[in-house]
Design an enzyme around this catalytic site. Sequence first.
Site, PDB file in Angstrom:
ATOM      1  N   LYS A 112      36.004  83.231  61.919  1.00 34.12           N
ATOM      2  CA  LYS A 112      35.175  83.692  60.805  1.00 34.12           C
ATOM      3  C   LYS A 112      34.255  82.595  60.296  1.00 34.12           C
ATOM      4  O   LYS A 112      33.141  82.867  59.856  1.00 34.12           O
ATOM      5  CB  LYS A 112      36.048  84.253  59.673  1.00 34.12           C
ATOM      6  CG  LYS A 112      36.717  85.566  60.077  1.00 34.12           C
ATOM      7  CD  LYS A 112      37.290  86.346  58.904  1.00 34.12           C
ATOM      8  CE  LYS A 112      37.753  87.712  59.378  1.00 34.12           C
ATOM      9  NZ  LYS A 112      38.389  88.531  58.367  1.00 34.12           N
ATOM     10  N   LYS A 195      38.474  92.250  69.424  1.00 30.21           N
ATOM     11  CA  LYS A 195      39.155  93.340  68.721  1.00 30.21           C
ATOM     12  C   LYS A 195      38.146  94.189  67.941  1.00 30.21           C
ATOM     13  O   LYS A 195      37.083  93.699  67.546  1.00 30.21           O
ATOM     14  CB  LYS A 195      40.253  92.808  67.803  1.00 30.21           C
ATOM     15  CG  LYS A 195      39.768  92.194  66.526  1.00 30.21           C
ATOM     16  CD  LYS A 195      40.920  92.005  65.547  1.00 30.21           C
ATOM     17  CE  LYS A 195      40.361  91.643  64.177  1.00 30.21           C
ATOM     18  NZ  LYS A 195      40.909  92.361  63.081  1.00 30.21           N
ATOM     19  N   LYS A 198      36.165  95.624  61.226  1.00 30.06           N
ATOM     20  CA  LYS A 198      35.320  96.233  60.187  1.00 30.06           C
ATOM     21  C   LYS A 198      33.987  95.518  60.088  1.00 30.06           C
ATOM     22  O   LYS A 198      32.978  96.102  59.756  1.00 30.06           O
ATOM     23  CB  LYS A 198      35.977  96.061  58.809  1.00 30.06           C
ATOM     24  CG  LYS A 198      37.229  96.797  58.574  1.00 30.06           C
ATOM     25  CD  LYS A 198      37.560  96.693  57.074  1.00 30.06           C
ATOM     26  CE  LYS A 198      39.042  96.652  56.830  1.00 30.06           C
ATOM     27  NZ  LYS A 198      39.596  95.299  56.734  1.00 30.06           N
TER      28      LYS A 198
END
Length: 326
Positions: A112, A195, A198
């Site tokens: 991230k 993966k 969202k």
Amino acid sequence: MKKRIFSGAQPTGELHIGNYLGALKNWVALQDDYEAFYCIVNLHAITLPQDPATLRQKTLDLARVYLAAGVDPSRSTIFIQSDVAAHAELTWVLSCIARMGELERMTQFKDKSSKGSSERAGVGLFTYPVLMAADILLYQADLVPVGQDQKQHLELSRDLAVRFNRDFGETFKVPDPYIPKAGASIKSLQDPTKKMSKSDENPKASIFLTDDADTIAKKIKSAVTDSGTDIKFDESRPAINNLLTIYQLVTGKSAEECEANFEGKMYGQFKGELAEATIEFMRPFQERIKQFDDETVKEILRTGADSARSIANATLRDVYQKTGIS
Ligand code: AQP
């Protein structure tokens, strides 16, 4: 006495079928046998920038998703993380025993923070796993149902519990992960090496829980496939593996039944059947979500926070007592 479970999701965007199959589906199944605490982790959400009004709305919407998925407030405690101040307070104590080195090894932080410069990454994003440890340890949870992506964070929670118990005396239960055999990591429809997420910028990568039938069918039709034509589970062919896993979970069939169903069939036919099965699977959820108005949801969350608070505060009192800061 039933054993306890704790889990949560972030109100960071629309939930996708990966969240549903990897987490929510198991939450619903486990609430029969465990005393369950399901949290909306809004403090985790602000580790990346959020628009305040949207976050407030998404927090309420996520509670509605839990309810529509089948989490039953008469059996499970549903609450918002920020309504129980002990989460933030225990995080501070645990931050004082967590090591920089162990947080630096967390792959989610690396992923991230690498989207911008790591110099500019928030400290909250770095200490996110410590907040997650506090969430779990406050409730003395025996089991934590999560997707594969959270396994490393859960290991840190266990390490912090063991360290605290060693240094200050037996205080926390050391929680076990519950990672489903199938569905622990549903992949992006556009890049099956990643993966489903969202925050993926490509909306075609995820099937969202609010997608209508037409959108679901289009997304499945445009899902990437690997070379080879057999419709079989095969670790070396991540795209078909992922699509078949979704098919298996939405139909409830065994792996052998799924493969037998598609023997000798082409991708086009497989994708058509997968789309149909997925649409059918989502239909009851999409009907139920309309039934929960804001007032009902807020009342459930208020009651949930009251029960969560009494357990969390008892753990926190014990921690303060043992660390000499009471
Ligand atoms: N692709 C996935 N397959 C299976 N399980 C998944 N989970 C997330 N993605 C998958 C599980 O869903 C639960 C709630 O996730 P979260 O809200 O805490 O966020 P996350 O793990 O960071 O998931 P996202 O969707 O990728 O969100 P963003 O993009 O905001 O980071 C967890 O149990 C998680 O394991």
